[in-house]
Design a protein around this motif. Structure first.
Motif, PDB file in Angstrom:
ATOM      1  N   VAL A 130       0.625  -1.230   0.218  1.00 57.16           N
ATOM      2  CA  VAL A 130       0.564   0.168   0.004  1.00 57.16           C
ATOM      3  C   VAL A 130       1.106   1.484   0.015  1.00 57.16           C
ATOM      4  N   ALA A 131       0.089   2.069  -0.899  1.00 57.38           N
ATOM      5  CA  ALA A 131       1.189   3.188  -0.839  1.00 57.38           C
ATOM      6  C   ALA A 131       1.539   4.501   0.296  1.00 57.38           C
ATOM      7  N   LEU A 132       2.421   4.841   0.722  1.00 50.90           N
ATOM      8  CA  LEU A 132       1.773   5.852   1.416  1.00 50.90           C
ATOM      9  C   LEU A 132       2.463   7.404   1.171  1.00 50.90           C
ATOM     10  N   GLY A 175      10.026  12.717  -3.873  1.00 56.52           N
ATOM     11  CA  GLY A 175      10.418  11.859  -3.885  1.00 56.52           C
ATOM     12  C   GLY A 175       9.398   9.626  -4.187  1.00 56.52           C
ATOM     13  N   TYR A 176      10.096   9.019  -4.154  1.00 56.60           N
ATOM     14  CA  TYR A 176       8.909   7.827  -4.870  1.00 56.60           C
ATOM     15  C   TYR A 176       7.880   8.219  -3.591  1.00 56.60           C
ATOM     16  N   SER A 193      10.277  10.328 -10.314  1.00 58.65           N
ATOM     17  CA  SER A 193       9.602  10.506  -8.824  1.00 58.65           C
ATOM     18  C   SER A 193       8.749  11.531  -8.570  1.00 58.65           C
ATOM     19  N   PHE A 194       7.622  12.088  -7.171  1.00 61.13           N
ATOM     20  CA  PHE A 194       6.912  12.846  -7.544  1.00 61.13           C
ATOM     21  C   PHE A 194       7.162  14.179  -6.754  1.00 61.13           C
ATOM     22  N   PHE A 199       6.532   3.042  -5.468  1.00 60.51           N
ATOM     23  CA  PHE A 199       5.941   3.302  -6.499  1.00 60.51           C
ATOM     24  C   PHE A 199       6.667   4.755  -7.176  1.00 60.51           C
ATOM     25  N   GLY A 200       6.803   4.314  -8.268  1.00 61.31           N
ATOM     26  CA  GLY A 200       7.011   6.274  -9.692  1.00 61.31           C
ATOM     27  C   GLY A 200       6.338   5.791 -10.531  1.00 61.31           C
TER      28      GLY A 200
END
Length: 713
Positions: free
Chosen positions: A537-539, A546-547, A597-598, A640-641
């Protein structure tokens, strides 16, 4: 504002990542970090032609070091340009970091212009699909831009950073570089190569400290440390170990004397040994006296100065040259890097790639390998490692995941361990804790730092929100790897408190999420990678970029996920052209620059719109409209990226929509029938057996006769 000066033209790693190069290259630009100024202009950035037409001012808002250059905006395009330079034929990559100087944003574009007899030719800007490439900037964080171009023949050029008239606002530029794999400066002799490491005198390596991920066992001894200086030596992921007593916030130099001391180096079986290292530095009165290297036998108290053949004259790393340690063959030694400064001059010294090699064997006979490390625990949930076990294992190379048991005794508030370790709960941070073998243990060497990833683990274990956990036992499941430059635990995904199961609070609710097949504006979702062994699960991102790191969870057989916290949610809202994605902390995901990345911002920014469409097998294709990159969970990086192409070992995300809350308390329907058989059901009503034994962790309904209760396993 930065609190230290730094190597400014050594952004080789960033350049290589942006340009896709495989080998390190020298930065051809002088003063790429804008640290040196004369007559109100950064040295090396005043063109004799009309290439540069912008008003420049020195700014203390720097990405690294003390200064950047502020390029004024206007209703017409304005240009920051280098001094003229003559380049050989070849391929070059020009890269900068930039940021908007105001909340109104900014835009830059990279290019160059040929100069002949003092007159400029046609400006050549970066293009993609025939259109000029612009990098949109915010004042929230620095963005990186890079332009790769080829000169077919030798040419005199000025490199140009255009501050676009749209919107025509001031921008900041820092950390500029020009690299090439096959060209070079035509008017400055051959392109300087990075100094080669000297040939190994023999096969034995007695010390290898690259300082690429931490202090590598070195310790810091401050002989003179002013109260105004937090620390002299510090680790920097780009530049190795760095020392300075200059405080950028007040532009003040302080007198100091600080030693970076190696672990014991065993030369007892050596017949010859040579020390080498790479270093860079600037702003010294005399670097050859302010920065020195020393050696002593382990049992001795007095140090002896060593002769360093080569010192840097600027921010370019140079090799120290061979430093003969043969006089210490047959002995155990330590070496130290000594930094000194005065209240008139406090430079910055950066050291990396420390090696001691030589003839003869190391202290451990290769024919007699050491016995495997003996541990009390086995690293399993039933038999977790102790803190002492983790220290013995000393960050295994494969970073294994294991259960570790200890006591929460403090946290690290700063950048270094043990210097910034605090054995208390007051004024704590949320990102880490310190584990000890006993509740009252405060000796740093007997403790280990633990990283707390954003999400339920951080919410449950951080001392800032849970000060009562100080001195309490906890068992965690994470990877054994270096943290704060020492033995540590990272990527914690599971935990138990008080030596047992997660505490069941009768007043606590669990939040249930179900698989989504479509998206609805305003709904909240988990971003999930449904792998075979566990769901990831993405945090939310904890910093400014960051990713998306992940937390490992389990889904019940009805396909539902239950969490104690709603911190992992992302709200999807329809806008023109797609959707915005907002994390639980209220910040929006967007993409900028060339990274995969975000970035996050409290208000929607350029690059914040995403399209979300169902894909195969319940997954979704989530695409950033601005960059054309789509969300993927990378099995290689465990995060996740967003990538332009399909990644190796990657999966598309599934979305799990928030459904409902359920209480964890027992819900008694009628008086229990203790003689009746037990039946266990999922929340979806599917019977899964007659016992909780062997079932995965989750929420179940246990029915016995006329009694039913919800149970968190």
């Amino acid at each position: 504002m930065r609190f230290f000066t730094s190597l400014k033209n050594g952004l080789l790693l960033a350049v290589l990542l942006l340009a896709g190069q495989a080998m390190a290259q020298t930065n051809l630009l002088k003063n790429g970090g804008f640290e040196e100024w004369a007559d109100g202009v950064p040295t090396g950035w005043k063109s004799a032609s009309s290439a540069g037409n912008a008003t420049l001012t020195q700014s203390e808002e720097a990405r690294t070091g003390a200064y950047s250059v502020q390029v004024a905006g206007a209703s017409s395009n304005k240009r920051l340009a280098t001094a003229e330079m003559t380049l050989k034929a070849g391929t070059y990559t020009f890269a900068v970091s930039a940021m908007a100087a105001t909340a109104e944003g900014g835009t830059v574009s990279l290019g160059y212009v040929p100069v002949t007899n003092g007159k400029v030719g046609n400006y050549m800007y970066q293009k993609a699909d025939g259109k000029q490439v612009y990098t949109n900037l915010t004042d929230a964080d620095w963005s990186d831009a890079a332009y790769t171009f080829t000169l077919e023949s030798e040419a005199t050029v000025c490199l140009v950073v255009m501050n676009s008239k749209n919107p025509g606002k001031d921008v900041l530029v820092d950390d500029a570089s020009l690299t090439t794999p096959d060209g070079g400066l035509a008017d400055g002799g051959e392109t300087p190569d990075n100094p080669d490491q000297p040939e190994d005198p023999a096969a034995s390596t007695f010390l290898n400290a690259p300082f690429s991920s931490g202090q590598d066992g070195f310790t810091i001894e401050n002989k003179v440390l002013p109260t105004e200086v937090e620390q002299v030596w510090s680790f920097d992921a780009k530049y190795g170990m760095k020392a300075t007593a200059y405080v950028g916030s007040s532009k003040t130099n302080y007198a100091s004397d600080s030693w970076l001391v190696s672990p014991v180096v065993d030369l007892t079986k050596a017949t010859k040994a040579v020390l080498t290292f790479d270093h860079a530095g600037n702003f010294f009165a005399d670097i050859t006296t302010d920065c020195s290297v020393w050696v002593k036998e382990t049992a001795a108290s007095d140090w002896t100065a060593l002769t360093v053949a080569n010192y840097p004259s600027n921010w370019t790393f140079v090799s120290s040259g061979n430093i003969d340690l043969s006089a210490y063959a047959g002995k155990s030694i330590q070496i130290a890097f000594r930094y000194t400064s005065t209240d008139e001059k406090a430079g910055t010294w950066e050291v990396k790639n420390v090696l001691i090699k030589g003839d003869g064997g190391t202290g451990t006979d290769p024919e007699e390998p050491e016995d495997p490390v003996k541990t009390v625990g086995q690293g399993t949930e039933e038999s977790p490692y102790t803190v002492a076990d983790v220290i013995k294992l000393n960050n295994p190379a494969d970073k294994p995941k294991a259960w570790v048991k200890g006591y929460i005794v403090g946290y690290i508030k700063g950048k270094a361990y043990p210097q910034d370790a605090l054995f208390e709960a007051s004024d704590s941070v949320m990102s880490n804790i310190i584990l000890a073998p006993a509740a009252g243990e405060t000796t740093p060497e007997l403790c280990i730092p633990v990283a707390l990833p954003a999400g339920t683990v951080r919410s449950a274990l951080n001392l800032k929100e849970n000060p009562d956990l100080l001195g309490q036992p906890v068992t965690i499941y994470g990877s054994l790897e270096k943290y704060f430059g020492t033995v540590g635990v990272k990527n914690v995904s599971k935990y138990t408190l008080e030596g047992g199961d997660q505490p069941e609070d009768p007043d606590t609710e669990l939040h249930v999420y179900t698989p989504a097949v479509t998206v609805e504006s305003g709904a909240k979702y988990l971003i999930v990678a449904p792998l075979a062994d566990a769901f990831k699960v993405a945090l939310p991102i904890s910093g400014k970029y960051g990713y998306l790191q992940v937390e490992e969870v389990e889904a019940d057989k009805a396909g539902e996920i239950a969490l104690k916290s709603r911190a992992n949610e992302f709200e999807v809202t329809a806008v023109e052209g797609g959707y915005t994605i907002k994390a639980s902390d209220g910040r929006y995901l967007y993409m900028a620059g060339t990274y995969n990345s975000f970035n996050v911002t409290e208000e929607p920014a350029e690059g914040h719109i995403w399209t979300i469409e169902p894909a195969a097998d319940g997954a979704f294709r989530i695409v950033n409209v601005e960059k054309g990159k789509y969300l993927q969970y990378s099995g290689n990086y465990s995060s996740f990226g967003a990538y332009a192409d399909e990644q190796e070992n990657a999966v598309l995300p599934c979305l799990y929509r928030y459904s409902r809350d359920v209480a964890t308390a027992i819900e008694t329907v009628e008086t229990a029938d203790t003689q009746a058989p037990v039946e266990v059901y999922t929340l979806g009503g599917q019977k899964v057996g007659n016992s909780l034994n062997g079932l995965r962790k989750g929420i179940y309904i246990v029915k016995q006769g006329t009694t039913a209760r919800k149970v968190l396993k």
